[in-house]
Design an enzyme around this catalytic site. Structure first.
Site, PDB file in Angstrom:
ATOM      1  N   VAL A   1     -22.669  16.749  57.351  1.00 13.47           N
ATOM      2  CA  VAL A   1     -21.612  15.983  56.702  1.00 13.47           C
ATOM      3  C   VAL A   1     -21.412  14.632  57.404  1.00 13.47           C
ATOM      4  O   VAL A   1     -21.110  13.628  56.758  1.00 13.47           O
ATOM      5  CB  VAL A   1     -20.314  16.831  56.613  1.00 13.47           C
ATOM      6  CG1 VAL A   1     -19.676  17.043  57.958  1.00 13.47           C
ATOM      7  CG2 VAL A   1     -19.337  16.220  55.628  1.00 13.47           C
ATOM      8  N   ASP A   2     -21.629  14.607  58.703  1.00 20.46           N
ATOM      9  CA  ASP A   2     -21.532  13.365  59.484  1.00 20.46           C
ATOM     10  C   ASP A   2     -22.529  12.332  58.949  1.00 20.46           C
ATOM     11  O   ASP A   2     -22.162  11.169  58.689  1.00 20.46           O
ATOM     12  CB  ASP A   2     -21.843  13.721  60.955  1.00 20.46           C
ATOM     13  CG  ASP A   2     -21.490  12.625  61.933  1.00 20.46           C
ATOM     14  OD1 ASP A   2     -20.879  11.628  61.530  1.00 20.46           O
ATOM     15  OD2 ASP A   2     -21.837  12.791  63.132  1.00 20.46           O
TER      16      ASP A   2
ATOM     17  N   THR B   1     -19.420  24.940  61.079  1.00 21.48           N
ATOM     18  CA  THR B   1     -20.131  26.064  60.438  1.00 21.48           C
ATOM     19  C   THR B   1     -21.556  25.720  60.005  1.00 21.48           C
ATOM     20  O   THR B   1     -22.227  26.546  59.395  1.00 21.48           O
ATOM     21  CB  THR B   1     -19.364  26.602  59.204  1.00 21.48           C
ATOM     22  OG1 THR B   1     -19.387  25.620  58.156  1.00 21.48           O
ATOM     23  CG2 THR B   1     -17.942  26.964  59.554  1.00 21.48           C
TER      24      THR B   1
ATOM     25  N   ASN C   1     -19.943  14.655  66.280  1.00 20.89           N
ATOM     26  CA  ASN C   1     -20.281  15.125  67.642  1.00 20.89           C
ATOM     27  C   ASN C   1     -19.599  14.192  68.640  1.00 20.89           C
ATOM     28  O   ASN C   1     -19.023  13.172  68.249  1.00 20.89           O
ATOM     29  CB  ASN C   1     -21.794  15.180  67.851  1.00 20.89           C
ATOM     30  CG  ASN C   1     -22.442  13.822  67.652  1.00 20.89           C
ATOM     31  OD1 ASN C   1     -22.160  12.882  68.390  1.00 20.89           O
ATOM     32  ND2 ASN C   1     -23.274  13.702  66.628  1.00 20.89           N
TER      33      ASN C   1
ATOM     34  N   ILE D   1     -17.819  15.858  50.104  1.00 20.33           N
ATOM     35  CA  ILE D   1     -16.562  15.282  50.612  1.00 20.33           C
ATOM     36  C   ILE D   1     -16.576  13.760  50.557  1.00 20.33           C
ATOM     37  O   ILE D   1     -15.519  13.131  50.471  1.00 20.33           O
ATOM     38  CB  ILE D   1     -16.264  15.808  52.042  1.00 20.33           C
ATOM     39  CG1 ILE D   1     -14.771  15.671  52.381  1.00 20.33           C
ATOM     40  CG2 ILE D   1     -17.137  15.108  53.082  1.00 20.33           C
ATOM     41  CD1 ILE D   1     -14.355  16.442  53.621  1.00 20.33           C
TER      42      ILE D   1
HETATM   43  N1  AR6 Z   1     -19.660  17.340  51.951  1.00 18.90           N
HETATM   44  C1  AR6 Z   1     -18.963  18.419  52.390  1.00 18.90           C
HETATM   45  N2  AR6 Z   1     -19.472  19.326  53.250  1.00 18.90           N
HETATM   46  C2  AR6 Z   1     -20.735  19.136  53.687  1.00 18.90           C
HETATM   47  C3  AR6 Z   1     -21.521  18.022  53.293  1.00 18.90           C
HETATM   48  C4  AR6 Z   1     -20.927  17.093  52.378  1.00 18.90           C
HETATM   49  N3  AR6 Z   1     -21.578  16.001  51.952  1.00 18.90           N
HETATM   50  N4  AR6 Z   1     -22.730  18.129  53.911  1.00 18.90           N
HETATM   51  C5  AR6 Z   1     -22.700  19.253  54.654  1.00 18.90           C
HETATM   52  N5  AR6 Z   1     -21.512  19.874  54.526  1.00 18.90           N
HETATM   53  P1  AR6 Z   1     -22.366  20.265  59.800  1.00 18.90           P
HETATM   54  P2  AR6 Z   1     -21.071  21.042  62.340  1.00 18.90           P
HETATM   55  C6  AR6 Z   1     -21.012  21.118  55.142  1.00 18.90           C
HETATM   56  O1  AR6 Z   1     -23.679  20.740  60.278  1.00 18.90           O
HETATM   57  O2  AR6 Z   1     -21.527  22.427  62.190  1.00 18.90           O
HETATM   58  C7  AR6 Z   1     -23.886  16.742  62.787  1.00 18.90           C
HETATM   59  O3  AR6 Z   1     -25.198  16.384  63.095  1.00 18.90           O
HETATM   60  C8  AR6 Z   1     -22.028  22.105  55.657  1.00 18.90           C
HETATM   61  O4  AR6 Z   1     -22.520  22.914  54.593  1.00 18.90           O
HETATM   62  O5  AR6 Z   1     -22.302  18.966  59.077  1.00 18.90           O
HETATM   63  O6  AR6 Z   1     -19.645  20.788  62.734  1.00 18.90           O
HETATM   64  C9  AR6 Z   1     -22.866  16.111  63.738  1.00 18.90           C
HETATM   65  O7  AR6 Z   1     -23.268  14.816  64.151  1.00 18.90           O
HETATM   66  C10 AR6 Z   1     -21.188  22.918  56.627  1.00 18.90           C
HETATM   67  O8  AR6 Z   1     -20.472  23.950  55.934  1.00 18.90           O
HETATM   68  O9  AR6 Z   1     -21.292  20.132  61.018  1.00 18.90           O
HETATM   69  C11 AR6 Z   1     -22.849  17.070  64.874  1.00 18.90           C
HETATM   70  O10 AR6 Z   1     -23.889  16.821  65.789  1.00 18.90           O
HETATM   71  C12 AR6 Z   1     -20.158  21.917  57.154  1.00 18.90           C
HETATM   72  O11 AR6 Z   1     -20.287  20.775  56.305  1.00 18.90           O
HETATM   73  C13 AR6 Z   1     -23.065  18.402  64.214  1.00 18.90           C
HETATM   74  O12 AR6 Z   1     -23.740  18.128  62.990  1.00 18.90           O
HETATM   75  C14 AR6 Z   1     -20.370  21.509  58.591  1.00 18.90           C
HETATM   76  O13 AR6 Z   1     -21.744  21.419  58.885  1.00 18.90           O
HETATM   77  C15 AR6 Z   1     -21.761  19.072  63.884  1.00 18.90           C
HETATM   78  O14 AR6 Z   1     -22.019  20.364  63.386  1.00 18.90           O
END
Ligand code: AR6
Length: 170
Positions: free
Chosen positions: A33-34, A118, A24, A11
Site C-alpha cells: 500500500v505504501d 498484514t 516503514n 485506498i
Molecule cells: N489499497 C488498500 N490496501 C492495500 C493496497 C491498496 N492499494 N495495496 C495493498 N494493500 P503491506 P505491511 C493491503 O504489505 O504489512 C511496504 O513495503 C494489503 O493487501 O502494504 O504493513 C512498506 O514500505 C495488506 O492487507 O503493509 C513496509 O516496508 C495491507 O494493505 C511494509 O510494506 C498491508 O500490507 C509494511 O508492511
C-alpha cells in the site's frame, strides 16, 4: 450513520480527509500500500517525507496528499510479526491510536485505514483485525473526531474477517 465503515478496494482512490499509510521506519516508500500511495501521490510526497527523518514503530506522522484525492496522508509504522511475544499487539494498537490522535488534532472528520502489518509484515490477519477494531472503537467512544473511520480492506480474506468481527462485536 455508523461511525465505523467497511470498504473493499484501493485506498488511494478514497475521498476522505486522510488515508493512513502502512509505511516503514524510513518513510521513504516501499511496496504494498505504501508503494501504491507514493505512486499515486507523485514525487512531492517523497520530498515531504524526507524532511520527517523517519518514524518509530507504532508512531505516526502527517503529510499533504498531493495528487491523491484525499487531503492528508497519515504515515504510521506497524510492527513486523515475530511470533507475538515481543509486544507486536501493543505496537499495532499504538499505530492505530496514534494515527487517530493525529486525525483528531488536525480536526479531520473522515479517515481510512488499510490493514496495517498484514502484508509484508506478516501479522496474522484475524488478530490484526481484532486489535484494529478494538482500538478504533475505544478511541471513538472517547473522542468526537474523527467522525467516521473506514477500514479499507483489499483482499477477500480481510473482507470476510472484518465483516464477521464488525457484525458480531458491535
Ligand atoms: N489499497 C488498500 N490496501 C492495500 C493496497 C491498496 N492499494 N495495496 C495493498 N494493500 P503491506 P505491511 C493491503 O504489505 O504489512 C511496504 O513495503 C494489503 O493487501 O502494504 O504493513 C512498506 O514500505 C495488506 O492487507 O503493509 C513496509 O516496508 C495491507 O494493505 C511494509 O510494506 C498491508 O500490507 C509494511 O508492511
Amino acid at each position: 450513520m455508523e461511525r465505523i465503515q467497511l470498504f473493499q478496494g484501493d485506498i488511494t482512490q478514497m475521498h476522505v480527509d486522510a488515508i493512513v499509510n502502512a509505511a516503514n521506519k524510513s518513510l521513504l516508500g516501499g511496496g504494498g500500500v505504501d508503494g501504491a500511495i507514493h505512486r499515486t501521490a507523485g514525487p512531492r510526497l517523497l520530498e515531504e517525507c524526507r524532511k520527517l527523518k523517519g518514524c518509530e514503530t507504532g508512531e505516526a506522522k502527517i503529510t499533504g496528499a498531493y495528487k491523491l484525492p484525499c487531503r492528508f496522508v497519515i504515515h504510521t509504522v506497524g510492527p513486523v510479526w515475530y511470533g507475538g511475544e515481543i509486544g507486536e499487539a501493543e505496537l499495532l494498537a499504538n499505530a492505530y491510536r496514534n494515527s487517530l490522535k493525529l486525525a483528531r488534532d488536525h480536526q479531520l472528520k473522515t479517515i481510512a485505514f488499510p490493514n496495517i502489518s498484514t502484508g509484508v509484515y506478516h501479522f496474522p490477519k484475524d488478530k490484526a483485525a481484532q486489535i484494529a477494531i478494538r482500538t478504533v472503537r475505544e478511541f471513538l467512544s472517547n473522542n468526537a473526531l474523527p467522525e467516521t473511520v473506514t477500514f479499507c480492506v483489499y483482499d477477500d480474506e480481510n473482507r470476510t474477517i472484518y465483516q464477521d468481527l464488525l457484525k458480531h462485536e458491535a
